[in-house]
Write an enzyme that holds these catalytic residues in place. Structure first.
Site, PDB file in Angstrom:
ATOM      1  N   SER A 184       0.835  -1.198   0.000  1.00 33.23           N
ATOM      2  CA  SER A 184       0.000   0.000   0.000  1.00 33.23           C
ATOM      3  C   SER A 184       0.876   1.257   0.000  1.00 33.23           C
ATOM      4  O   SER A 184       1.718   1.426  -0.871  1.00 33.23           O
ATOM      5  CB  SER A 184      -0.963  -0.032   1.187  1.00 33.23           C
ATOM      6  OG  SER A 184      -1.926   0.991   1.093  1.00 33.23           O
ATOM      7  N   ASP A 285      -9.529  -4.017  -5.372  1.00 35.19           N
ATOM      8  CA  ASP A 285      -8.739  -2.858  -4.956  1.00 35.19           C
ATOM      9  C   ASP A 285      -9.085  -1.690  -5.875  1.00 35.19           C
ATOM     10  O   ASP A 285      -8.919  -1.790  -7.093  1.00 35.19           O
ATOM     11  CB  ASP A 285      -7.250  -3.191  -5.060  1.00 35.19           C
ATOM     12  CG  ASP A 285      -6.348  -2.094  -4.510  1.00 35.19           C
ATOM     13  OD1 ASP A 285      -6.850  -0.965  -4.283  1.00 35.19           O
ATOM     14  OD2 ASP A 285      -5.155  -2.353  -4.317  1.00 35.19           O
ATOM     15  N   HIS A 315      -8.015  -4.354  -0.873  1.00 33.98           N
ATOM     16  CA  HIS A 315      -6.806  -3.624  -0.502  1.00 33.98           C
ATOM     17  C   HIS A 315      -6.454  -3.915   0.960  1.00 33.98           C
ATOM     18  O   HIS A 315      -7.254  -3.681   1.865  1.00 33.98           O
ATOM     19  CB  HIS A 315      -7.015  -2.121  -0.691  1.00 33.98           C
ATOM     20  CG  HIS A 315      -5.746  -1.336  -0.648  1.00 33.98           C
ATOM     21  ND1 HIS A 315      -4.963  -1.102  -1.764  1.00 33.98           N
ATOM     22  CD2 HIS A 315      -5.103  -0.736   0.381  1.00 33.98           C
ATOM     23  CE1 HIS A 315      -3.911  -0.395  -1.432  1.00 33.98           C
ATOM     24  NE2 HIS A 315      -3.969  -0.162  -0.130  1.00 33.98           N
TER      25      HIS A 315
END
Length: 346
Positions: A184, A285, A315
């Site tokens: 991320s 995501d 995510h």
């Protein structure tokens, strides 16, 4: 399309992966509530609230799940506190070999989490055990107290420290087989640290690969996946917009080179000795289109890149118990195979 403020997340929405275990759905909702309550409209955060719901795991010189861990401080001053957690597998088979080194940057929207956060301690421990590898998990400065490029500078300084202080890692780690990785926001940091590293001459350390696990990238114009998954779990568009506003230099928009790495203000990497790259992409995501565009851009610059796609991954899926999210085990295996492949072609 702008972010849709005021829209409530719906656990039954088709924007969520099917068949998520109830405990995972519950944890996602709790994390979302904590994130929303901790982020203030003025750009500051309630760190007491964040820390309350971010349990920490102490380092353990005694092996835990086959891996020992220690904390090392690089710098502690009024300017910053830079440290890392070192994970070393303790199995007899790996004790006699020099293992690859993974320098890891955790996610958390640039503003949350740390190497000793329960989820990231557990994840790095799994990487260390199953690759196997020596893992350095970096505690970089977080926004909004420290904006871009602070974590990028911390990442490069960590690599310099490891290069100059090999005894911290030896004899277990092979500095000639270093892999920079992150998830991320940490995936974003990993990319920029590698770019900076390409312009620095290390004595011992050699970066062999970059691993971006759902790297967090942005841009002013919305992608199709951002429009379709604007209420996705963990990081929806409202949250992402706040993160970029809190992280980027004051006055910048999401087309800044830090966020839109392949956009109009991108840094030219075509002439850099950029390492082979692995990018993990999730079907649920919102930022999957940007991650795929990132891969396409790397290829257009003449770089080697492999993307792996997990259709039902949201995510941050790797931050939950592996027994609940099978894709986590697949991801760790993919990283192991990537590192092994890079060893073969050295």
């Amino acid at each position: 399309m702008n972010s849709r403020g005021g829209k409530a997340m719906d656990p039954n929405s088709p924007q969520w992966p099917p068949d998520l275990p109830l405990i995972v759905r519950f944890l996602i909702v709790v994390r979302g509530i904590v994130s929303d309550l901790s982020r203030r409209p003025d750009g500051t955060v309630n760190r007491c609230l964040l820390d309350l719901f971010d349990p920490k795991t102490p380092a353990s010189a005694e092996p835990k799940d086959g891996v020992s861990s220690t904390d090392t401080t690089i710098e502690e001053s009024s300017h910053r506190k830079l440290w890392f957690r070192l994970f070393t597998p303790s199995s007899s088979s790996s004790a006699t070999l020099q293992l690859p080194l993974i320098v890891y940057f955790h996610g958390g929207g640039f503003f949350n989490s740390a190497p000793n956060s329960f989820a990231f301690d557990a994840l790095c421990r799994q990487f260390s055990k199953k690759v196997p590898a020596v893992v350095v998990s970096v505690s970089y400065r977080r926004t909004p107290e420290h904006r871009c490029p602070s974590p990028y500078e911390d990442g490069l300084d960590t690599l310099k420290f490891l290069d100059d202080n090999a005894a911290v890692l030896l004899p277990a780690a092979d500095l000639g087989r270093c892999f920079v990785a992150g998830d991320s926001a940490g995936g974003n940091i990993a990319h920029h640290v590698v770019v900076k590293s390409c312009k620095y001459k290390f004595s011992r350390l050699k970066i062999k690969g970059l691993v971006g696990i759902q790297p967090f990238y942005g841009g002013v114009d919305r992608t199709e996946s951002e429009k379709a998954l604007y209420r996705a779990p963990i990081v929806n568009l409202d949250r992402a917009d706040w993160m970029w506003k809190a992280f980027l230099p004051v006055g910048s928009d999401r087309d800044h080179e830090a966020s839109n790495v392949s956009g109009p203000n991108r840094i030219d990497i075509s002439g850099l000795d950029f390492p082979e790259t692995l990018v993990a992409v999730g079907g649920f995501d919102p930022f999957k289109d940007r991650q795929q565009s990132y891969c396409d851009w790397l290829r257009s610059c003449g770089k080697q890149v492999k993307s792996v796609f997990y259709p039902n991954a949201f995510h941050g899926f790797y931050g939950f118990p592996g027994s609940q999210i099978p894709d986590t085990g697949l991801l760790i295996s993919e990283v192991r195979d990537f590192i092994e492949k890079c060893k073969e072609i050295t």
